[in-house]
Design a protein around this motif. Structure first.
Motif, PDB file in Angstrom:
ATOM      1  N   ASP A   1      51.401  56.828 117.123  1.00  0.00           N
ATOM      2  CA  ASP A   1      52.520  57.539 117.737  1.00  0.00           C
ATOM      3  C   ASP A   1      52.078  58.410 118.911  1.00  0.00           C
ATOM      4  N   GLY A   2      50.801  58.571 119.080  1.00  0.00           N
ATOM      5  CA  GLY A   2      50.270  59.395 120.155  1.00  0.00           C
ATOM      6  C   GLY A   2      48.854  59.803 119.825  1.00  0.00           C
TER       7      GLY A   2
ATOM      8  N   GLY B   1      53.581  59.528 110.588  1.00  0.00           N
ATOM      9  CA  GLY B   1      53.165  59.490 111.985  1.00  0.00           C
ATOM     10  C   GLY B   1      51.656  59.339 112.074  1.00  0.00           C
TER      11      GLY B   1
ATOM     12  N   PHE C   1      45.920  62.224 111.422  1.00  0.00           N
ATOM     13  CA  PHE C   1      45.140  62.198 112.651  1.00  0.00           C
ATOM     14  C   PHE C   1      43.793  61.567 112.349  1.00  0.00           C
TER      15      PHE C   1
ATOM     16  N   THR D   1      52.032  61.676 128.873  1.00  0.00           N
ATOM     17  CA  THR D   1      50.670  62.200 128.843  1.00  0.00           C
ATOM     18  C   THR D   1      50.648  63.559 129.525  1.00  0.00           C
TER      19      THR D   1
ATOM     20  N   PHE E   1      48.247  59.394 114.544  1.00  0.00           N
ATOM     21  CA  PHE E   1      47.760  59.928 115.806  1.00  0.00           C
ATOM     22  C   PHE E   1      46.246  59.810 115.879  1.00  0.00           C
TER      23      PHE E   1
ATOM     24  N   GLU F   1      47.031  65.296 125.756  1.00  0.00           N
ATOM     25  CA  GLU F   1      47.946  64.970 124.662  1.00  0.00           C
ATOM     26  C   GLU F   1      48.831  63.812 125.093  1.00  0.00           C
ATOM     27  N   LYS F   2      49.038  62.861 124.184  1.00  0.00           N
ATOM     28  CA  LYS F   2      49.981  61.768 124.431  1.00  0.00           C
ATOM     29  C   LYS F   2      50.982  61.763 123.286  1.00  0.00           C
ATOM     30  N   LEU F   3      52.260  61.826 123.649  1.00  0.00           N
ATOM     31  CA  LEU F   3      53.308  61.817 122.650  1.00  0.00           C
ATOM     32  C   LEU F   3      54.568  61.258 123.285  1.00  0.00           C
ATOM     33  N   HIS F   4      55.230  60.365 122.586  1.00  0.00           N
ATOM     34  CA  HIS F   4      56.473  59.748 123.060  1.00  0.00           C
ATOM     35  C   HIS F   4      56.316  59.140 124.454  1.00  0.00           C
TER      36      HIS F   4
ATOM     37  N   ALA G   1      52.172  63.226 108.836  1.00  0.00           N
ATOM     38  CA  ALA G   1      51.351  62.740 109.940  1.00  0.00           C
ATOM     39  C   ALA G   1      49.884  62.703 109.524  1.00  0.00           C
TER      40      ALA G   1
END
Length: 148
Positions: free
Chosen positions: A63-64, A37, A6, A79, A39, A73-76, A4
């Motif tokens: 991915d978020g 990934g 960021f 939120t 982010f 946090e945003k994932l899949h 991943a």
């Protein structure tokens, strides 16, 4: 093996015009093809469609993300916000209120915001002169509503 990455937005991924360069898009797509990934990690709220004019094409690159300095946090596709306790936010507001040069921006639930000065004054400054760096400083806090 990198799993991943960021990225900050301002001064990192975005050009001076606040857009993604074609070379950046290509590099991000190459990372995706390698299964890495991607982010975002930014102080901005996750409203990049409204703030930067992002479309699904830009959002699809990631991915978020971690937004609002870690308070969101945003994932899949989900939120999650971490809100400060109301008494702490009240204390911050009371501390900032006597200092007219400070502009307070509160991140509220459902992507709403509250400001201690009208938004136009925060963005444009007071009077005809441009804002000083101090008057453009904003404190971003997340707040949860007081329980009734």
């Amino acid at each position: 093996m990198i799993r991943a990455l960021f990225f900050d937005l301002d001064g990192t991924l975005l050009t001076s015009r606040k857009t993604l360069a074609d070379s950046t898009r290509t590099a991000l797509q190459q990372c995706q093809k390698q299964g890495i990934g991607l982010f975002l990690a930014t102080a901005r709220a996750p409203l990049l469609d409204k703030m930067l004019g992002w479309t699904e094409a830009e959002f699809r690159l990631f991915d978020g993300g971690i937004y609002c300095n870690g308070a969101c946090e945003k994932l899949h596709g989900q939120t999650h916000y971490i809100f400060l306790p109301a008494p702490l936010v009240t204390r911050c507001v009371q501390t900032v209120n006597p200092i007219p040069a400070l502009h307070l921006a509160l991140q509220l639930q459902e992507e709403r915001h509250a400001f201690n000065h009208p938004l136009a004054a925060v963005l444009m400054g007071s009077g005809e002169s441009p804002c000083s760096p101090l008057s453009r400083w904003k404190l971003r806090l997340s707040v949860r509503p007081l329980k009734s």
